[in-house]
Design a protein around this motif. Sequence first.
Motif, PDB file in Angstrom:
ATOM      1  N   LEU A  69       6.932  16.530 -26.808  1.00 56.37           N
ATOM      2  CA  LEU A  69       7.813  16.217 -28.092  1.00 56.37           C
ATOM      3  C   LEU A  69       8.780  15.753 -27.856  1.00 56.37           C
ATOM      4  O   LEU A  69       9.632  17.027 -26.962  1.00 56.37           O
ATOM      5  CB  LEU A  69       7.308  17.257 -28.957  1.00 56.37           C
ATOM      6  CG  LEU A  69       8.169  17.602 -30.143  1.00 56.37           C
ATOM      7  CD1 LEU A  69       7.804  15.794 -31.026  1.00 56.37           C
ATOM      8  CD2 LEU A  69       7.666  18.886 -30.551  1.00 56.37           C
ATOM      9  N   GLU A  70       9.588  15.433 -28.086  1.00 50.21           N
ATOM     10  CA  GLU A  70      11.501  14.684 -27.694  1.00 50.21           C
ATOM     11  C   GLU A  70      11.242  14.577 -26.006  1.00 50.21           C
ATOM     12  O   GLU A  70      12.447  15.066 -26.274  1.00 50.21           O
ATOM     13  CB  GLU A  70      12.284  15.644 -28.526  1.00 50.21           C
ATOM     14  CG  GLU A  70      11.702  16.758 -29.752  1.00 50.21           C
ATOM     15  CD  GLU A  70      13.070  17.700 -30.280  1.00 50.21           C
ATOM     16  OE1 GLU A  70      13.615  17.066 -31.640  1.00 50.21           O
ATOM     17  OE2 GLU A  70      13.038  18.534 -30.441  1.00 50.21           O
ATOM     18  N   ALA A  71      10.324  13.828 -25.814  1.00 53.03           N
ATOM     19  CA  ALA A  71      10.622  14.349 -24.177  1.00 53.03           C
ATOM     20  C   ALA A  71      12.331  12.849 -23.613  1.00 53.03           C
ATOM     21  O   ALA A  71      11.911  11.724 -24.630  1.00 53.03           O
ATOM     22  CB  ALA A  71       9.225  14.259 -23.166  1.00 53.03           C
ATOM     23  N   ASP A  72      12.451  12.844 -22.737  1.00 50.48           N
ATOM     24  CA  ASP A  72      13.240  11.457 -22.178  1.00 50.48           C
ATOM     25  C   ASP A  72      12.203  10.698 -20.605  1.00 50.48           C
ATOM     26  O   ASP A  72      12.666  10.514 -20.512  1.00 50.48           O
ATOM     27  CB  ASP A  72      14.420  11.264 -22.485  1.00 50.48           C
ATOM     28  CG  ASP A  72      15.123  12.608 -21.549  1.00 50.48           C
ATOM     29  OD1 ASP A  72      16.059  13.100 -21.919  1.00 50.48           O
ATOM     30  OD2 ASP A  72      14.577  13.478 -21.001  1.00 50.48           O
ATOM     31  N   HIS A  73      11.871  11.965 -20.670  1.00 46.31           N
ATOM     32  CA  HIS A  73      10.913  11.920 -19.186  1.00 46.31           C
ATOM     33  C   HIS A  73      10.148  11.889 -18.866  1.00 46.31           C
ATOM     34  O   HIS A  73       9.745  12.816 -19.461  1.00 46.31           O
ATOM     35  CB  HIS A  73      12.175  12.365 -18.087  1.00 46.31           C
ATOM     36  CG  HIS A  73      11.311  11.724 -16.584  1.00 46.31           C
ATOM     37  ND1 HIS A  73      12.075  10.437 -15.653  1.00 46.31           N
ATOM     38  CD2 HIS A  73      10.690  12.642 -15.769  1.00 46.31           C
ATOM     39  CE1 HIS A  73      11.635  11.076 -14.794  1.00 46.31           C
ATOM     40  NE2 HIS A  73      10.310  11.585 -14.693  1.00 46.31           N
ATOM     41  N   VAL A  74       9.301  11.339 -18.340  1.00 48.52           N
ATOM     42  CA  VAL A  74       7.417  12.126 -19.087  1.00 48.52           C
ATOM     43  C   VAL A  74       7.497  10.889 -17.260  1.00 48.52           C
ATOM     44  O   VAL A  74       6.958   9.498 -16.600  1.00 48.52           O
ATOM     45  CB  VAL A  74       6.085  11.531 -19.932  1.00 48.52           C
ATOM     46  CG1 VAL A  74       5.259  11.854 -20.023  1.00 48.52           C
ATOM     47  CG2 VAL A  74       6.542  11.218 -20.961  1.00 48.52           C
ATOM     48  N   ASP A  75       6.199  12.047 -16.162  1.00 50.35           N
ATOM     49  CA  ASP A  75       5.290  11.524 -15.257  1.00 50.35           C
ATOM     50  C   ASP A  75       4.384  11.824 -15.347  1.00 50.35           C
ATOM     51  O   ASP A  75       3.662  12.834 -16.032  1.00 50.35           O
ATOM     52  CB  ASP A  75       5.946  12.386 -13.734  1.00 50.35           C
ATOM     53  CG  ASP A  75       7.477  11.433 -13.135  1.00 50.35           C
ATOM     54  OD1 ASP A  75       8.166  10.249 -13.515  1.00 50.35           O
ATOM     55  OD2 ASP A  75       8.222  12.116 -13.025  1.00 50.35           O
TER      56      ASP A  75
END
Length: 344
Positions: free
Chosen positions: A91-97
């Motif tokens: 939710l509302e993330a701007d970076h995901v790994d």
Amino acid sequence: MGKAMAWARRSLMGLLAGAALSAAAATPAPSSAEFDAQAKVLAQANAAVVGVRAVAVEDARSIDILGREREGSGVVIGADGLVVTIGYLILEADHVDLVLERDRVVPARVVAYDIDSGFGLVQALAPLRVAPARMGNPAGLSTEEPLMIASGGETGDLSLARMVSRRPFSGYWEYHIDGALFTAPPRTDHSGAALFNAKGELLGIGSLVVMDALGPGHPRLAGNMFVPVDLLARILPELRERGAARSSTRAWLGLNCVELDGAVRVVRITRDSPAEAAGLRPGDTIVRIDGTAVKSLEAFYKALWRGTPAEREITLEIERSAAAQTVKVQATDRMKTLRRARGI
């Protein structure tokens, strides 16, 4: 797949032992070849579970409750590297790994966040080289059937479980689904974890630890709530195309409520929300919404979402300090309040 196969063999032994204890288990033990084949299936299912790490944008409202850095699991469901997880992780993330192994991390982008179901989708930005999990059908799931819960990432783990109930679930954060899966014993690494059957088929995605897994009117039992994948099957094309199902466009007030003794009680107000602007407070009891009496979270949410458009004035009749009041709230579309990740 040596390590995974060793794990799968141990898990399969546990599943078979669990099945042997159930009244429904009247089938003979599998042959060595059948055992090996089934262990391979379970190993492949476990390999489809990956770790998910996300960092929210600096001004995300969700940081107040979820924190800025989040960690959990997801399940590869597409040959193109599509991963399903629980939505609050991204939710509302701007970076995901995506974490596949201790030394293998693959960047990903957010594809969808669905308010209605609670699912999130992310797309790997490099080849995962992981076979997708096979989707199962929770509709025919029995409480006698042994299941397994798998989490991913560096500390991924697996345990055996059983479904103890399937019923509607209403969350305090303006959330409701029908047919949620409740399992026991509980897992604390439940966020985005996978619920598999003995065939290695994905049945649900982990959401919460609950203290009432058996449901109202039953003894308290700690367990987990899983969002069933049959909810995903019918909206997956929409999620990939639009970033959310159309049913996620609905009124939002910014209330956290609990159901207590047949009443809906406000326990928290989201900052900068319609509820805060209208002057609602923790401790208020919601009696009616637009003239409709509500005594449960489910009734409250369904009355709220039934009206259109999403952005409209809502009339709440409340009790505050034993006095009746009427409050006008200008509801908004929840999707418009979110700090959207790039790509949605």
